[in-house]
Write a protein that holds these residues in place. Structure first.
Motif, mmCIF file in Angstrom:
data_model
loop_
_atom_site.group_PDB
_atom_site.id
_atom_site.type_symbol
_atom_site.label_atom_id
_atom_site.label_comp_id
_atom_site.label_asym_id
_atom_site.label_seq_id
_atom_site.Cartn_x
_atom_site.Cartn_y
_atom_site.Cartn_z
ATOM 1 N N LEU A 141 6.773 4.549 -7.088
ATOM 2 C CA LEU A 141 6.850 4.857 -5.664
ATOM 3 C C LEU A 141 8.159 4.265 -5.150
ATOM 4 C CD1 LEU A 141 5.395 6.039 -3.187
ATOM 5 C CD2 LEU A 141 4.225 3.850 -2.932
ATOM 6 N N THR A 142 9.100 5.128 -4.811
ATOM 7 C CA THR A 142 10.425 4.678 -4.414
ATOM 8 C C THR A 142 10.732 5.133 -2.991
ATOM 9 O OG1 THR A 142 11.643 6.643 -5.162
ATOM 10 C CG2 THR A 142 11.132 4.966 -6.825
ATOM 11 N N GLY A 143 11.899 4.698 -2.486
ATOM 12 C CA GLY A 143 12.316 5.073 -1.145
ATOM 13 C C GLY A 143 12.988 3.914 -0.448
ATOM 14 N N PRO A 144 13.612 4.168 0.702
ATOM 15 C CA PRO A 144 14.329 3.110 1.421
ATOM 16 C C PRO A 144 13.403 1.999 1.884
ATOM 17 C CG PRO A 144 14.839 5.313 2.301
ATOM 18 C CD PRO A 144 13.680 5.470 1.386
ATOM 19 N N SER A 145 13.986 0.840 2.150
ATOM 20 C CA SER A 145 13.213 -0.259 2.726
ATOM 21 C C SER A 145 12.625 0.183 4.061
ATOM 22 C CB SER A 145 14.110 -1.483 2.941
ATOM 23 O OG SER A 145 14.568 -1.986 1.701
ATOM 24 N N VAL A 161 5.692 0.148 -6.956
ATOM 25 C CA VAL A 161 6.754 0.238 -5.966
ATOM 26 C C VAL A 161 8.015 -0.368 -6.568
ATOM 27 C CG1 VAL A 161 7.601 -0.704 -3.771
ATOM 28 C CG2 VAL A 161 5.291 0.239 -3.926
ATOM 29 N N THR A 162 9.134 0.345 -6.463
ATOM 30 C CA THR A 162 10.383 -0.195 -6.997
ATOM 31 C C THR A 162 11.588 0.424 -6.300
ATOM 32 O OG1 THR A 162 11.673 -0.603 -9.013
ATOM 33 C CG2 THR A 162 10.529 1.508 -8.867
ATOM 34 N N HIS A 163 12.668 -0.374 -6.188
ATOM 35 C CA HIS A 163 13.963 0.134 -5.737
ATOM 36 C C HIS A 163 14.878 0.398 -6.933
ATOM 37 C CE1 HIS A 163 12.748 -1.744 -1.850
ATOM 38 N NE2 HIS A 163 13.413 -0.718 -1.371
ATOM 39 N N ASP A 164 14.425 0.012 -8.118
ATOM 40 C CA ASP A 164 15.241 0.056 -9.327
ATOM 41 C C ASP A 164 15.054 1.409 -10.020
ATOM 42 O OD1 ASP A 164 16.410 -0.272 -11.801
ATOM 43 O OD2 ASP A 164 15.535 -2.235 -12.193
ATOM 44 N N MET A 165 16.119 2.214 -10.061
ATOM 45 C CA MET A 165 16.008 3.535 -10.666
ATOM 46 C C MET A 165 15.783 3.463 -12.178
ATOM 47 S SD MET A 165 15.984 5.808 -8.340
ATOM 48 C CE MET A 165 14.965 4.620 -7.476
ATOM 49 N N THR A 190 8.652 5.358 -15.919
ATOM 50 C CA THR A 190 7.311 5.819 -15.562
ATOM 51 C C THR A 190 7.148 7.307 -15.867
ATOM 52 O OG1 THR A 190 7.875 6.432 -13.271
ATOM 53 C CG2 THR A 190 7.319 4.122 -13.693
ATOM 54 N N ASP A 191 5.931 7.819 -15.674
ATOM 55 C CA ASP A 191 5.648 9.236 -15.923
ATOM 56 C C ASP A 191 6.147 10.140 -14.806
ATOM 57 O OD1 ASP A 191 4.184 8.578 -18.266
ATOM 58 O OD2 ASP A 191 2.417 8.143 -17.051
ATOM 59 N N ARG A 192 6.120 9.614 -13.584
ATOM 60 C CA ARG A 192 6.445 10.454 -12.425
ATOM 61 C C ARG A 192 6.921 9.568 -11.293
ATOM 62 N NH1 ARG A 192 2.571 13.373 -8.502
ATOM 63 N NH2 ARG A 192 0.918 12.300 -9.649
ATOM 64 N N GLN A 193 7.870 10.081 -10.510
ATOM 65 C CA GLN A 193 8.412 9.347 -9.376
ATOM 66 C C GLN A 193 8.072 10.062 -8.071
ATOM 67 O OE1 GLN A 193 10.741 10.318 -12.009
ATOM 68 N NE2 GLN A 193 9.921 8.519 -13.043
ATOM 69 N N VAL A 194 7.639 9.283 -7.091
ATOM 70 C CA VAL A 194 7.304 9.803 -5.768
ATOM 71 C C VAL A 194 8.151 9.051 -4.745
ATOM 72 C CG1 VAL A 194 5.477 10.066 -4.055
ATOM 73 C CG2 VAL A 194 4.961 10.379 -6.471
ATOM 74 N N LEU A 252 5.947 11.585 2.438
ATOM 75 C CA LEU A 252 6.289 11.906 1.064
ATOM 76 C C LEU A 252 7.317 13.027 1.089
ATOM 77 C CD1 LEU A 252 2.968 11.902 -0.988
ATOM 78 C CD2 LEU A 252 4.869 10.313 -1.154
ATOM 79 N N ARG A 253 8.481 12.762 0.503
ATOM 80 C CA ARG A 253 9.565 13.742 0.558
ATOM 81 C C ARG A 253 9.741 14.498 -0.744
ATOM 82 N NH1 ARG A 253 10.526 14.504 5.899
ATOM 83 N NH2 ARG A 253 11.042 12.549 6.959
ATOM 84 N N LEU A 254 9.856 13.749 -1.836
ATOM 85 C CA LEU A 254 10.167 14.360 -3.115
ATOM 86 C C LEU A 254 9.333 13.709 -4.198
ATOM 87 C CD1 LEU A 254 14.080 14.216 -2.954
ATOM 88 C CD2 LEU A 254 12.688 16.227 -2.517
ATOM 89 N N ALA A 255 9.158 14.426 -5.273
ATOM 90 C CA ALA A 255 8.586 13.838 -6.475
ATOM 91 C C ALA A 255 9.234 14.511 -7.657
ATOM 92 C CB ALA A 255 7.069 14.043 -6.511
ATOM 93 N N GLY A 256 9.345 13.805 -8.772
ATOM 94 C CA GLY A 256 9.938 14.412 -9.949
ATOM 95 C C GLY A 256 10.649 13.394 -10.796
ATOM 96 N N GLN A 257 11.577 13.845 -11.592
ATOM 97 C CA GLN A 257 12.323 12.973 -12.485
ATOM 98 C C GLN A 257 13.692 12.662 -11.887
ATOM 99 O OE1 GLN A 257 11.081 11.704 -15.306
ATOM 100 N NE2 GLN A 257 9.148 12.704 -14.824
ATOM 101 N N PRO A 258 14.216 11.432 -12.093
ATOM 102 C CA PRO A 258 15.523 11.106 -11.553
ATOM 103 C C PRO A 258 16.627 11.857 -12.280
ATOM 104 C CG PRO A 258 14.740 9.337 -12.956
ATOM 105 C CD PRO A 258 13.612 10.320 -12.829
ATOM 106 N N LEU A 259 17.611 12.322 -11.525
ATOM 107 C CA LEU A 259 18.786 12.951 -12.103
ATOM 108 C C LEU A 259 19.747 11.872 -12.600
ATOM 109 C CD1 LEU A 259 19.298 15.675 -9.357
ATOM 110 C CD2 LEU A 259 18.285 15.970 -11.607
ATOM 111 N N PRO A 260 20.747 12.236 -13.410
ATOM 112 C CA PRO A 260 21.672 11.225 -13.937
ATOM 113 C C PRO A 260 22.381 10.407 -12.873
ATOM 114 C CG PRO A 260 21.885 13.283 -15.159
ATOM 115 C CD PRO A 260 20.977 13.556 -13.996
ATOM 116 N N ASP A 261 22.596 10.979 -11.692
ATOM 117 C CA ASP A 261 23.282 10.229 -10.635
ATOM 118 C C ASP A 261 22.341 9.348 -9.833
ATOM 119 O OD1 ASP A 261 21.862 12.054 -9.174
ATOM 120 O OD2 ASP A 261 23.579 12.917 -8.123
#
Length: 238
Positions: free
Chosen positions: A37-41, A199-203, A209-213, A220-229
């Protein structure tokens, strides 16, 4: 579906201002899934985690774990429910400094009907699992930061909860220690079929993990796998 979060809303009053912490949040998580579970502070991540674990109460919406709602009641009832169903791991280990590693791990079991012998057996197995059996008699001041977090994970795991909630569990660790914690969490997922929300700020941590939200301003805005950037591609939120 193991965890069902349905249209959660949560608001806080700050002076004359009504702050929206969660806005119509819905999410389904499978048994044995490891979610980041990621996202801004300030986006509502910890609020969502606390509601899932029964530490906070939503204004509206529902949370079902294994098809059952959280138990609401007096402190002992809700504490006993959490001890049996949810394991918590925080950024700082929150170990009691005057207790040994084994005594810290045993704490959730004191709310159960297990005998002293049964509790000792579970504590021993949990410390063995996290690789700290030989440190059972050490107090937190005698452990490294990574070892303290391993004890905290053993404490969260010892009562065999269905769900583990981790709030920045690697945030106070160096990269090597953080990687060992992520490997341990993945072991709990793969070998014990634990459902884990972290919960993490660390990409880099999120990528383990299996999935990112992503939560942003309570939604809830996006879910999926992180891109290289380090950004996220859009994907449906189950």
């Amino acid at each position: 579906m193991f965890l069902q979060i349905n249209q959660l809303a949560k608001h806080y009053q700050k002076g004359q201002t009504l702050i929206t912490a969660l806005d119509d949040v819905s999410l389904n998580v499978d048994q044995g899934e490891f979610i980041a579970l990621t996202g801004p502070s300030g986006s509502g991540k910890t609020t969502l985690l606390n509601i899932i674990g029964g530490l906070d109460v939503q204004d509206s919406g529902s949370v079902l774990i294994g098809g059952q709602p959280q138990i609401r009641g007096n402190d002992r009832e809700s504490s006993a429910w959490r001890a049996q169903n949810v394991g918590f791991v925080f950024q700082f280990s929150n170990l009691l400094p005057f207790l040994t590693a084994a005594q810290n791990v045993e704490l959730p079991l004191l709310l159960t009907s297990l005998s002293t012998k049964e509790r000792a057996s579970r504590v021993s197995a949990a410390l063995e699992l996290v690789g700290l059996a030989e440190r059972a008699g050490h107090k937190p001041a005698e452990l490294s930061g990574g070892q303290e977090q391993r004890v905290a994970i053993a404490r969260a795991f010892v009562s065999a909860p269905k769900l583990m909630l981790c709030d920045e569990p690697t945030g106070d660790l160096d990269r090597k220690s953080a990687q060992s914690i992520l490997e341990l969490l993945n072991t709990l997922k793969s070998e014990f079929n634990k459902t884990i929300i972290m919960v993490t700020h660390d990409m880099e941590a999120a990528a383990a993990t299996d999935r990112q939200v992503v939560l942003d301003k309570g939604k809830l805005r996006l879910a999926g796998q992180p891109l290289p950037d380090g950004t996220f591609k859009a994907a449906g939120v189950r």
